[in-house]
Design an enzyme around this catalytic site. Structure first.
Site, PDB file in Angstrom:
ATOM      1  N   HIS A   9       0.834  -1.195   0.000  1.00 60.95           N
ATOM      2  CA  HIS A   9       0.000   0.000   0.000  1.00 60.95           C
ATOM      3  C   HIS A   9       0.870   1.247   0.000  1.00 60.95           C
ATOM      4  CE1 HIS A   9      -3.457   2.557   0.812  1.00 60.95           C
ATOM      5  NE2 HIS A   9      -2.703   3.191   1.692  1.00 60.95           N
ATOM      6  N   ASP A  24     -15.342   2.888   7.985  1.00 59.38           N
ATOM      7  CA  ASP A  24     -14.301   3.845   7.612  1.00 59.38           C
ATOM      8  C   ASP A  24     -14.817   4.822   6.566  1.00 59.38           C
ATOM      9  OD1 ASP A  24     -11.535   4.940   7.243  1.00 59.38           O
ATOM     10  OD2 ASP A  24     -11.874   4.105   5.252  1.00 59.38           O
ATOM     11  N   SER A  42      -7.696   4.233   9.554  1.00 63.69           N
ATOM     12  CA  SER A  42      -8.449   4.258   8.301  1.00 63.69           C
ATOM     13  C   SER A  42      -7.758   3.415   7.237  1.00 63.69           C
ATOM     14  CB  SER A  42      -8.588   5.718   7.849  1.00 63.69           C
ATOM     15  OG  SER A  42      -9.078   5.807   6.535  1.00 63.69           O
ATOM     16  N   LYS A  60      -8.825  -0.872   5.887  1.00 65.40           N
ATOM     17  CA  LYS A  60      -9.061  -1.333   4.516  1.00 65.40           C
ATOM     18  C   LYS A  60      -8.064  -2.419   4.119  1.00 65.40           C
ATOM     19  CE  LYS A  60      -9.250   3.037   3.687  1.00 65.40           C
ATOM     20  NZ  LYS A  60      -9.415   4.446   3.290  1.00 65.40           N
ATOM     21  N   ARG A  66     -15.070  13.048   8.857  1.00 67.68           N
ATOM     22  CA  ARG A  66     -13.800  13.728   9.169  1.00 67.68           C
ATOM     23  C   ARG A  66     -13.502  14.800   8.128  1.00 67.68           C
ATOM     24  NH1 ARG A  66      -9.909   9.089   8.746  1.00 67.68           N
ATOM     25  NH2 ARG A  66      -8.358  10.721   8.968  1.00 67.68           N
TER      26      ARG A  66
HETATM   27  N1  URA Z   1      -6.218   7.840   3.311  1.00 70.62           N
HETATM   28  C1  URA Z   1      -7.103   7.043   3.962  1.00 70.62           C
HETATM   29  O1  URA Z   1      -7.459   5.975   3.481  1.00 70.62           O
HETATM   30  N2  URA Z   1      -7.578   7.464   5.148  1.00 70.62           N
HETATM   31  C2  URA Z   1      -7.205   8.626   5.716  1.00 70.62           C
HETATM   32  O2  URA Z   1      -7.666   8.917   6.786  1.00 70.62           O
HETATM   33  C3  URA Z   1      -6.294   9.447   5.028  1.00 70.62           C
HETATM   34  C4  URA Z   1      -5.826   9.015   3.829  1.00 70.62           C
END
Ligand code: URA
Ligand code: CA
Length: 438
Positions: free
Chosen positions: A85, A164, A186, A190, A171
């Site tokens: 990632h 999320d 976050s 994922k 947010r």
């Molecule tokens: N990318 C994400 O997936 N989450 C965040 O909070 C910030 C960047």
């Protein structure tokens, strides 16, 4: 759960307390179901923004978000599945070259990727510049593909970490995106839902990155590695430079072409080096290589003997794409208008405004303003210089690939201004700043 109230948990965090796992779960589950109000969750996020969270709290938040939705089951794929990632960059062509390379060395890769966001590009969009390439498939086809070909890339079809999604949207409008533990949870929610056994994280740092300062980037990397470990997944993070674009190309088809060049061992040195560094971590985590030196040796061999390039063709053919494009990249979409932007004076390139070049590329049509916008796969920028290059007046800094003369004219001055030219050679930043993990 009886008797728990959101307002008490907001106050506890506001006053610097540490929430128990059950308390965090109460908030996330309630927010997902609607029994904890948006304003309460927003207030809690703001308290977290100021007070922070311990690794135990951050892991509890991550796991509560993972459990809010589906998980991809990769158990039918033989071997240790390693995912990669990136926190997002400009011209970050890494995945396109890394996946076939690592797969060619024998590590299975089941990659879920995303689309362009803000000033950064997305791997799915880039791949779709290969005629016929499909990024949609069901999980069973995905798993079969990885077993047969060694690697597959698809868009997330499953409902991964819906909590999320909802929390991020909240947010985004309440000034609470820029909280390290909230970002770490976050991203990791994922990644953990995507089902891999081990993770390699490329945490970007610099003016084109989510985290601008080295200190913040290191903290994010360390937090995510801790979450991974506490969740039982081997995790390694590299903190890497995104103060200037990676490689030369920014744009969809242009980056596919650049990835092909890397796999032909002709690509830009910084991109090649990053791909090898991340690939080394992936091969070791996958158990395919015993030592980093052994891993590097295999990767360099696969770049030199054509096997990584061959693997890209197999991946492309498996997903309906035209493999002839790999041998002949001129078959990829090409922009009709091309022109060089030149140096206004002689000197040394001492900075390149990475984010600005990302935004300009989006403005040329390579990204979306709204989710439903169609993108132009052919447009973008190709850098002719990098930080540290010597230039004479009138020499090309960057080639602009545009759809029309008007769109070229609209960005030319901004492109030129993104290159800072000074009187002496600048101090060069390292490509890799730090490493965290096993
Ligand atoms: N990318 C994400 O997936 N989450 C965040 O909070 C910030 C960047
Ligand atoms: Ca690039």
């Amino acid at each position: 759960m009886t008797g728990m109230r959101a307002q008490d948990l907001i106050e506890k965090k506001r006053d610097g307390g540490e929430l128990a796992e059950s308390e965090i779960r109460f908030l996330v589950d309630g927010f997902t179901k609607g029994t904890v109000a948006d304003y309460q969750m927003a207030a809690w996020c703001m308290a977290v923004y100021f007070q922070g969270m311990t690794d135990a709290e951050t892991t509890a938040l991550t796991m509560a978000m993972v459990e809010s939705g589906d998980r991809v089951d990769l158990s039918a794929i033989a071997g240790v599945k390693v995912d990669k990632h990136s926190t997002g960059g400009v011209g970050d062509t890494t995945t396109l070259a890394l996946l076939p390379l690592v797969a060619a060395c024998g590590a299975p890769v089941a990659k879920l990727s995303g689309r362009a966001l803000g000033h950064t590009g997305g791997t799915l969009d880039k791949l779709e510049s290969i005629p016929g390439f499909r990024v949609e498939m069901d999980t069973q086809t995905f798993v079969e593909s990885v077993n047969r070909v060694g690697a597959a890339i698809m868009g997330a079809t499953a409902d991964l970490a819906p909590a999320d999604k909802k929390l991020y949207a909240l947010r985004d409008v309440t000034g609470t995106v820029e909280s390290l533990p909230l970002i770490a949870a976050s991203i990791m929610s994922k990644k953990l839902a995507a089902g891999a056994d081990a993770l390699v994280l490329d945490v970007k740092t610099g003016r084109g990155a989510l985290m601008k300062t080295l200190d913040q980037s290191k903290q994010l990397a360390e937090k995510m590695v801790n979450i991974g470990r506490m969740a039982g997944r081997k995790t390694v993070a590299l903190v890497t430079d995104m103060d200037q674009p990676l490689g030369w190309a920014i744009g969809n088809a242009l980056e596919v072409k650049e990835a092909i060049a890397v796999l032909k061992d002709e690509g830009p040195p910084d991109l090649r080096e990053l791909v090898i560094a991340l690939g080394t971590e992936m091969l070791v985590l996958a158990g395919v290589a015993q030592t980093p030196a052994d891993a590097r040796q295999r990767l360099v061999t696969a770049l030199g003997d054509g096997s990584a390039l061959e693997k890209l063709k197999e991946i492309v053919a498996n997903q309906g794409g035209d493999p002839a494009c790999i041998d002949d990249p001129s078959r990829l979409p090409q922009a009709p208008v091309r022109a060089a932007v030149t140096a206004p004076r002689a000197g040394w390139v001492d900075a390149i405004d990475c984010k600005e070049l990302g935004l300009i590329t989006m403005e040329l049509g390579a990204g979306r303003r709204r989710k439903e916008d169609k993108i132009d796969l052919s447009v973008g920028l190709v850098l002719k210089v990098k930080v540290g290059s010597r230039v004479e007046e009138g020499e090309p800094l960057c080639e602009v690939h545009a759809a029309t003369p008007q769109s070229l004219a609209a960005v030319a001055d901004r492109v030129q201004a993104a290159f800072s030219i000074g009187p002496r050679p600048p101090r060069l930043r390292p490509l890799i700043f730090a490493r965290y993990g096993a």
